[in-house]
Scaffold this motif. Sequence first.
Motif, PDB file in Angstrom:
ATOM      1  N   LYS A  19       1.341  -1.372   0.216  1.00 49.77           N
ATOM      2  CA  LYS A  19       0.275  -0.330   0.144  1.00 49.77           C
ATOM      3  C   LYS A  19       0.831   1.409  -0.124  1.00 49.77           C
ATOM      4  CE  LYS A  19      -1.792   1.759   3.608  1.00 49.77           C
ATOM      5  NZ  LYS A  19      -2.472   1.989   5.369  1.00 49.77           N
ATOM      6  N   ASP A  20       1.856   1.728   1.127  1.00 51.34           N
ATOM      7  CA  ASP A  20       2.680   2.592   1.196  1.00 51.34           C
ATOM      8  C   ASP A  20       3.190   2.561   0.045  1.00 51.34           C
ATOM      9  OD1 ASP A  20       1.581   2.811   3.771  1.00 51.34           O
ATOM     10  OD2 ASP A  20       3.931   2.016   4.183  1.00 51.34           O
ATOM     11  N   ALA A  21       3.743   1.568  -0.764  1.00 45.58           N
ATOM     12  CA  ALA A  21       4.823   1.998  -1.808  1.00 45.58           C
ATOM     13  C   ALA A  21       4.025   1.907  -3.344  1.00 45.58           C
ATOM     14  CB  ALA A  21       6.000   0.788  -2.291  1.00 45.58           C
ATOM     15  N   THR A  22       2.734   1.375  -3.199  1.00 46.07           N
ATOM     16  CA  THR A  22       1.975   2.213  -4.155  1.00 46.07           C
ATOM     17  C   THR A  22       1.293   3.793  -4.333  1.00 46.07           C
ATOM     18  OG1 THR A  22       1.270  -0.020  -4.559  1.00 46.07           O
ATOM     19  CG2 THR A  22      -0.437   1.976  -5.439  1.00 46.07           C
ATOM     20  N   LEU A  23       1.119   3.954  -3.111  1.00 45.74           N
ATOM     21  CA  LEU A  23       0.321   5.649  -2.473  1.00 45.74           C
ATOM     22  C   LEU A  23       1.999   6.243  -3.067  1.00 45.74           C
ATOM     23  CD1 LEU A  23      -2.031   4.916   0.367  1.00 45.74           C
ATOM     24  CD2 LEU A  23      -2.612   5.045  -1.943  1.00 45.74           C
ATOM     25  N   GLN A  24       2.754   5.987  -2.491  1.00 38.05           N
ATOM     26  CA  GLN A  24       3.807   7.004  -3.083  1.00 38.05           C
ATOM     27  C   GLN A  24       3.934   7.160  -4.609  1.00 38.05           C
ATOM     28  OE1 GLN A  24       7.817   5.769  -1.656  1.00 38.05           O
ATOM     29  NE2 GLN A  24       8.118   8.228  -1.434  1.00 38.05           N
ATOM     30  N   SER A  25       3.967   6.298  -5.080  1.00 36.80           N
ATOM     31  CA  SER A  25       4.600   6.369  -6.840  1.00 36.80           C
ATOM     32  C   SER A  25       2.809   6.737  -6.997  1.00 36.80           C
ATOM     33  CB  SER A  25       3.848   5.014  -7.271  1.00 36.80           C
ATOM     34  OG  SER A  25       5.662   4.496  -6.619  1.00 36.80           O
ATOM     35  N   LEU A  26       1.623   7.163  -6.640  1.00 28.91           N
ATOM     36  CA  LEU A  26      -0.068   7.134  -7.001  1.00 28.91           C
ATOM     37  C   LEU A  26       0.354   9.295  -7.033  1.00 28.91           C
ATOM     38  CD1 LEU A  26      -2.431   5.015  -6.216  1.00 28.91           C
ATOM     39  CD2 LEU A  26      -1.758   5.703  -8.848  1.00 28.91           C
ATOM     40  N   ARG A  27       1.168   9.298  -5.740  1.00 30.24           N
ATOM     41  CA  ARG A  27       0.785  10.612  -5.035  1.00 30.24           C
ATOM     42  C   ARG A  27       1.927  11.226  -6.128  1.00 30.24           C
ATOM     43  NH1 ARG A  27      -0.118   9.067   0.747  1.00 30.24           N
ATOM     44  NH2 ARG A  27      -2.193   9.071   0.681  1.00 30.24           N
ATOM     45  N   ALA A  28       2.863  11.030  -6.712  1.00 26.25           N
ATOM     46  CA  ALA A  28       3.946  11.988  -6.615  1.00 26.25           C
ATOM     47  C   ALA A  28       3.797  11.599  -8.553  1.00 26.25           C
ATOM     48  CB  ALA A  28       5.400  10.515  -6.999  1.00 26.25           C
ATOM     49  N   GLY A  29       2.921  11.200  -9.091  1.00 26.21           N
ATOM     50  CA  GLY A  29       2.494  11.490 -10.287  1.00 26.21           C
ATOM     51  C   GLY A  29       3.317  10.064 -11.559  1.00 26.21           C
ATOM     52  N   ARG A  30       4.275   9.355 -10.363  1.00 24.80           N
ATOM     53  CA  ARG A  30       4.385   8.572 -11.746  1.00 24.80           C
ATOM     54  C   ARG A  30       3.733   7.155 -12.297  1.00 24.80           C
ATOM     55  NH1 ARG A  30       7.623   6.743  -6.365  1.00 24.80           N
ATOM     56  NH2 ARG A  30       8.374   8.465  -6.390  1.00 24.80           N
ATOM     57  N   SER A  31       4.480   6.662 -13.383  1.00 24.97           N
ATOM     58  CA  SER A  31       3.176   5.304 -13.901  1.00 24.97           C
ATOM     59  C   SER A  31       3.934   4.537 -14.604  1.00 24.97           C
ATOM     60  CB  SER A  31       3.366   6.032 -15.489  1.00 24.97           C
ATOM     61  OG  SER A  31       2.807   5.218 -16.276  1.00 24.97           O
ATOM     62  N   GLY A  32       3.326   3.617 -14.121  1.00 27.67           N
ATOM     63  CA  GLY A  32       3.458   1.999 -14.187  1.00 27.67           C
ATOM     64  C   GLY A  32       3.681   1.721 -15.412  1.00 27.67           C
ATOM     65  N   ILE A  33       3.735   2.109 -16.149  1.00 29.35           N
ATOM     66  CA  ILE A  33       4.318   1.309 -17.857  1.00 29.35           C
ATOM     67  C   ILE A  33       5.079   2.286 -17.808  1.00 29.35           C
ATOM     68  CG2 ILE A  33       3.518   2.301 -20.204  1.00 29.35           C
ATOM     69  CD1 ILE A  33       0.814   1.037 -18.390  1.00 29.35           C
ATOM     70  N   ARG A  34       5.938   0.484 -18.721  1.00 30.83           N
ATOM     71  CA  ARG A  34       7.478   1.223 -19.159  1.00 30.83           C
ATOM     72  C   ARG A  34       7.522   0.024 -19.787  1.00 30.83           C
ATOM     73  NH1 ARG A  34       7.080  -1.209 -13.782  1.00 30.83           N
ATOM     74  NH2 ARG A  34       6.849   0.790 -12.687  1.00 30.83           N
ATOM     75  N   ARG A  35       8.914  -0.402 -20.351  1.00 31.11           N
ATOM     76  CA  ARG A  35       9.087  -0.824 -21.483  1.00 31.11           C
ATOM     77  C   ARG A  35       9.073  -2.429 -20.814  1.00 31.11           C
ATOM     78  NH1 ARG A  35      11.310  -0.888 -26.619  1.00 31.11           N
ATOM     79  NH2 ARG A  35      11.865   1.269 -26.167  1.00 31.11           N
ATOM     80  N   ILE A  36       8.330  -3.440 -21.565  1.00 31.28           N
ATOM     81  CA  ILE A  36       8.337  -4.951 -21.006  1.00 31.28           C
ATOM     82  C   ILE A  36      10.051  -5.627 -21.238  1.00 31.28           C
ATOM     83  CG2 ILE A  36       6.917  -6.716 -21.562  1.00 31.28           C
ATOM     84  CD1 ILE A  36       5.035  -5.323 -22.823  1.00 31.28           C
ATOM     85  N   THR A  37       9.677  -6.014 -19.922  1.00 30.71           N
ATOM     86  CA  THR A  37      10.926  -7.171 -19.846  1.00 30.71           C
ATOM     87  C   THR A  37      11.161  -8.443 -19.813  1.00 30.71           C
ATOM     88  OG1 THR A  37      11.528  -6.611 -17.061  1.00 30.71           O
ATOM     89  CG2 THR A  37      12.465  -4.650 -18.962  1.00 30.71           C
ATOM     90  N   SER A  38       9.906  -8.651 -19.301  1.00 27.89           N
ATOM     91  CA  SER A  38       9.591 -10.094 -18.698  1.00 27.89           C
ATOM     92  C   SER A  38       9.334 -11.124 -20.080  1.00 27.89           C
ATOM     93  CB  SER A  38       8.441 -10.200 -17.897  1.00 27.89           C
ATOM     94  OG  SER A  38       7.150 -10.088 -18.568  1.00 27.89           O
ATOM     95  N   ILE A  39       9.187 -10.711 -21.062  1.00 29.42           N
ATOM     96  CA  ILE A  39       8.726 -11.579 -22.464  1.00 29.42           C
ATOM     97  C   ILE A  39       9.656 -10.445 -23.500  1.00 29.42           C
ATOM     98  CG2 ILE A  39       6.760 -12.635 -21.874  1.00 29.42           C
ATOM     99  CD1 ILE A  39       5.708 -10.716 -23.225  1.00 29.42           C
ATOM    100  N   ASP A  40      10.174 -11.654 -24.682  1.00 29.35           N
ATOM    101  CA  ASP A  40      10.442 -10.922 -25.933  1.00 29.35           C
ATOM    102  C   ASP A  40       9.761 -10.107 -26.191  1.00 29.35           C
ATOM    103  OD1 ASP A  40      11.733 -10.199 -28.083  1.00 29.35           O
ATOM    104  OD2 ASP A  40      12.004 -12.230 -29.332  1.00 29.35           O
ATOM    105  N   THR A  41       9.537  -9.683 -26.639  1.00 31.28           N
ATOM    106  CA  THR A  41       8.279  -8.558 -27.271  1.00 31.28           C
ATOM    107  C   THR A  41       8.856  -7.956 -28.384  1.00 31.28           C
ATOM    108  OG1 THR A  41       9.235  -5.904 -26.410  1.00 31.28           O
ATOM    109  CG2 THR A  41       8.095  -6.758 -25.201  1.00 31.28           C
ATOM    110  N   SER A  42       9.952  -8.349 -29.447  1.00 30.13           N
ATOM    111  CA  SER A  42      10.725  -8.336 -30.834  1.00 30.13           C
ATOM    112  C   SER A  42      10.079  -8.480 -32.548  1.00 30.13           C
ATOM    113  CB  SER A  42      11.925  -8.456 -31.626  1.00 30.13           C
ATOM    114  OG  SER A  42      11.425 -10.325 -31.474  1.00 30.13           O
ATOM    115  N   GLU A  43       8.862  -9.011 -31.816  1.00 23.35           N
ATOM    116  CA  GLU A  43       7.760  -9.176 -32.777  1.00 23.35           C
ATOM    117  C   GLU A  43       6.670  -8.298 -32.228  1.00 23.35           C
ATOM    118  OE1 GLU A  43       7.189 -13.714 -34.581  1.00 23.35           O
ATOM    119  OE2 GLU A  43       9.711 -13.362 -34.363  1.00 23.35           O
ATOM    120  N   LEU A  44       6.431  -7.797 -31.321  1.00 21.32           N
ATOM    121  CA  LEU A  44       5.052  -7.472 -31.005  1.00 21.32           C
ATOM    122  C   LEU A  44       4.860  -5.706 -31.207  1.00 21.32           C
ATOM    123  CD1 LEU A  44       4.392  -8.610 -26.982  1.00 21.32           C
ATOM    124  CD2 LEU A  44       3.859  -9.770 -29.651  1.00 21.32           C
ATOM    125  N   VAL A  45       3.992  -5.452 -31.676  1.00 13.89           N
ATOM    126  CA  VAL A  45       3.892  -4.293 -32.024  1.00 13.89           C
ATOM    127  C   VAL A  45       3.993  -3.063 -31.040  1.00 13.89           C
ATOM    128  CG1 VAL A  45       1.980  -1.898 -32.900  1.00 13.89           C
ATOM    129  CG2 VAL A  45       1.929  -4.190 -33.703  1.00 13.89           C
TER     130      VAL A  45
END
Length: 92
Positions: A19-45
Amino acid sequence: MTRVAITGIGIISPLGRGKDATLQSLRAGRSGIRRITSIDTSELVCRIGGEVPGDDEPMRGYDRFTRFALTAAAVAATQAAFSSLGCDAARI
């Protein structure tokens, strides 16, 4: 019928773990959207997404989503402070 009381919240999200880490990110205006690293995205749009960061301490024998559920449940149980109430840990 069994009664259930929700007394804690366990959040596992692209914005943080707990809860604390998530609220801190929300309040700071951080986005959870970033480059995907858990799978190979080379063939994805699209190569970005709301991916939950990798596990710090992987649990052997469980898939990724089960680990998320177990971690969230443990965080919620800690917030609920069941141990201070004298609850039987085997029943939680």
